[in-house]
Design an enzyme around this catalytic site. Structure first.
Site, PDB file in Angstrom:
ATOM      1  N   SER A  41      11.075  -1.005  -0.194  1.00 32.69           N
ATOM      2  CA  SER A  41       9.886  -0.710  -0.993  1.00 32.69           C
ATOM      3  C   SER A  41       9.757   0.792  -1.187  1.00 32.69           C
ATOM      4  O   SER A  41       9.670   1.545  -0.216  1.00 32.69           O
ATOM      5  CB  SER A  41       8.635  -1.248  -0.306  1.00 32.69           C
ATOM      6  OG  SER A  41       7.474  -0.729  -0.918  1.00 32.69           O
ATOM      7  N   HIS A  64      12.042  -2.775  -4.429  1.00 28.67           N
ATOM      8  CA  HIS A  64      10.701  -3.357  -4.494  1.00 28.67           C
ATOM      9  C   HIS A  64       9.709  -2.286  -4.940  1.00 28.67           C
ATOM     10  O   HIS A  64       9.605  -1.227  -4.318  1.00 28.67           O
ATOM     11  CB  HIS A  64      10.316  -3.911  -3.116  1.00 28.67           C
ATOM     12  CG  HIS A  64       9.112  -4.784  -3.113  1.00 28.67           C
ATOM     13  ND1 HIS A  64       9.135  -6.083  -3.569  1.00 28.67           N
ATOM     14  CD2 HIS A  64       7.835  -4.552  -2.711  1.00 28.67           C
ATOM     15  CE1 HIS A  64       7.937  -6.616  -3.433  1.00 28.67           C
ATOM     16  NE2 HIS A  64       7.126  -5.703  -2.918  1.00 28.67           N
ATOM     17  N   ASP A 121       5.936  -1.484  -5.462  1.00 31.59           N
ATOM     18  CA  ASP A 121       4.568  -1.865  -5.127  1.00 31.59           C
ATOM     19  C   ASP A 121       3.577  -1.108  -6.000  1.00 31.59           C
ATOM     20  O   ASP A 121       3.405   0.105  -5.857  1.00 31.59           O
ATOM     21  CB  ASP A 121       4.279  -1.562  -3.655  1.00 31.59           C
ATOM     22  CG  ASP A 121       4.872  -2.609  -2.724  1.00 31.59           C
ATOM     23  OD1 ASP A 121       4.696  -3.804  -3.004  1.00 31.59           O
ATOM     24  OD2 ASP A 121       5.498  -2.227  -1.726  1.00 31.59           O
ATOM     25  N   MET A 177      -0.297  -0.601  -7.042  1.00 34.24           N
ATOM     26  CA  MET A 177      -1.648  -0.841  -6.522  1.00 34.24           C
ATOM     27  C   MET A 177      -2.672  -0.073  -7.352  1.00 34.24           C
ATOM     28  O   MET A 177      -2.424   1.076  -7.743  1.00 34.24           O
ATOM     29  CB  MET A 177      -1.721  -0.421  -5.054  1.00 34.24           C
ATOM     30  CG  MET A 177      -0.710  -1.139  -4.171  1.00 34.24           C
ATOM     31  SD  MET A 177      -0.883  -0.763  -2.410  1.00 34.24           S
ATOM     32  CE  MET A 177      -0.281   0.915  -2.369  1.00 34.24           C
ATOM     33  N   HIS A 207       6.047  -5.698  -7.925  1.00 39.79           N
ATOM     34  CA  HIS A 207       4.973  -6.418  -7.242  1.00 39.79           C
ATOM     35  C   HIS A 207       3.634  -5.829  -7.692  1.00 39.79           C
ATOM     36  O   HIS A 207       3.249  -4.742  -7.277  1.00 39.79           O
ATOM     37  CB  HIS A 207       5.179  -6.256  -5.732  1.00 39.79           C
ATOM     38  CG  HIS A 207       4.143  -6.922  -4.897  1.00 39.79           C
ATOM     39  ND1 HIS A 207       4.028  -6.676  -3.544  1.00 39.79           N
ATOM     40  CD2 HIS A 207       3.179  -7.825  -5.190  1.00 39.79           C
ATOM     41  CE1 HIS A 207       3.041  -7.401  -3.057  1.00 39.79           C
ATOM     42  NE2 HIS A 207       2.500  -8.096  -4.034  1.00 39.79           N
ATOM     43  N   MET A 227       0.022  -5.569  -7.441  1.00 36.23           N
ATOM     44  CA  MET A 227      -1.169  -5.788  -6.615  1.00 36.23           C
ATOM     45  C   MET A 227      -2.361  -5.203  -7.365  1.00 36.23           C
ATOM     46  O   MET A 227      -2.981  -4.218  -6.950  1.00 36.23           O
ATOM     47  CB  MET A 227      -0.995  -5.122  -5.252  1.00 36.23           C
ATOM     48  CG  MET A 227       0.065  -5.776  -4.388  1.00 36.23           C
ATOM     49  SD  MET A 227       0.261  -4.946  -2.788  1.00 36.23           S
ATOM     50  CE  MET A 227       1.474  -3.707  -3.222  1.00 36.23           C
ATOM     51  N   MET A 229       2.968 -12.523   1.742  1.00 38.50           N
ATOM     52  CA  MET A 229       2.576 -11.284   2.400  1.00 38.50           C
ATOM     53  C   MET A 229       2.412 -11.541   3.892  1.00 38.50           C
ATOM     54  O   MET A 229       1.720 -12.483   4.299  1.00 38.50           O
ATOM     55  CB  MET A 229       1.264 -10.751   1.824  1.00 38.50           C
ATOM     56  CG  MET A 229       1.357 -10.263   0.383  1.00 38.50           C
ATOM     57  SD  MET A 229       2.554  -8.915   0.148  1.00 38.50           S
ATOM     58  CE  MET A 229       1.904  -7.659   1.260  1.00 38.50           C
ATOM     59  N   ASP A 255       7.045  -9.820   2.807  1.00 33.53           N
ATOM     60  CA  ASP A 255       6.741  -8.397   2.718  1.00 33.53           C
ATOM     61  C   ASP A 255       5.639  -8.027   3.700  1.00 33.53           C
ATOM     62  O   ASP A 255       4.538  -8.572   3.639  1.00 33.53           O
ATOM     63  CB  ASP A 255       6.303  -8.075   1.283  1.00 33.53           C
ATOM     64  CG  ASP A 255       5.966  -6.610   1.071  1.00 33.53           C
ATOM     65  OD1 ASP A 255       6.124  -5.812   2.007  1.00 33.53           O
ATOM     66  OD2 ASP A 255       5.545  -6.267  -0.057  1.00 33.53           O
TER      67      ASP A 255
END
Length: 216
Positions: free
Chosen positions: A7, A32, A34, A36, A65, A67, A136, A174
């Site tokens: 990540s 990966h 992430d 957010m 991913h 989020m 998760m 993850d």
């Protein structure tokens, strides 16, 4: 085959491409990403422009991913930035089937994420549509958290659901995965392992990736 997905949330952003090149040379398969927004999770990371800065500079499979709230509004941006797979949280999608179809319309793979407190039965109507499910193993929003032990049983149950339905759906996990617990996670049924600080926050990334392979 078990795939490793570092990540970039734990990468050194002053030398992001260098870090990405290091994990690629070490033999990982996925990267990966992430994302957010400070609303769905209590932290802010980065948007599509950061991913776009890597486009054409790595051959790694790009696992995005999201989020974030209202992910439908940003799916095209991340596909255009180079995503090979878009991963959305079932908790953030009011019309999850519609979101899945939207992702598929862009010709990329689709995954759905479940937070630690979200039960597996929420996948009952959509599992056949998915290329991957991400479980998760920490509450999302921050790197460096400890693995939630009950996730192991959840992985086993999901693996059984997929097998009994005859589906070809991968399981990604993850959060808090390190050399001491990765074997347990893989044994339970996961075949994609996300690791952030356990890989990027080490002095020798190549040696760490090799250690993960040996542990698996």
């Amino acid at each position: 085959m078990v795939k490793i997905a570092p990540s970039i949330l734990s990468a050194d952003f002053s030398r992001l491409l260098e870090n990405v090149s290091e994990v690629e040379k070490a033999g990982v398969e996925y990267l990966h990403i992430d994302v957010m927004d400070g609303h769905f999770v209590p932290n802010i990371s980065f948007g599509a422009p950061v991913l776009k800065s890597l486009k054409g500079k790595t051959n790694l499979f790009i696992d995005v991913h999201l989020m974030i709230e209202n992910p439908d509004l940003y799916i095209k941006d991340f596909v255009d930035a180079g995503a090979d797979l878009i991963n959305v949280h079932i908790e953030a999608c009011r019309h999850i089937h519609r979101t899945i179809q939207l992702i598929k319309s862009y010709g990329v793979k689709v995954a759905v994420t479940l937070n630690p407190g979200t039960p597996l039965h929420t996948l009952d109507e959509i599992l056949p549509e998915l290329d991957m499910v991400l479980l998760m193993s920490v509450n999302p929003g921050f790197g460096g958290q400890s693995y939630i032990e009950s996730t192991t049983k959840k992985i086993e149950k999901l693996k059984k659901m997929i097998s009994e339905s005859g589906l070809n759906c991968e399981i990604e996990v993850d959060g808090g995965i390190n050399l001491s617990n990765v074997k347990e996670v893989v044994k339970a049924g996961a075949n994609i392992i996300v690791a952030g600080s356990a890989i990027f926050n080490t002095s020798d990334i190549d040696a760490t990736v090799k250690a993960f392979r040996n542990a698996i």
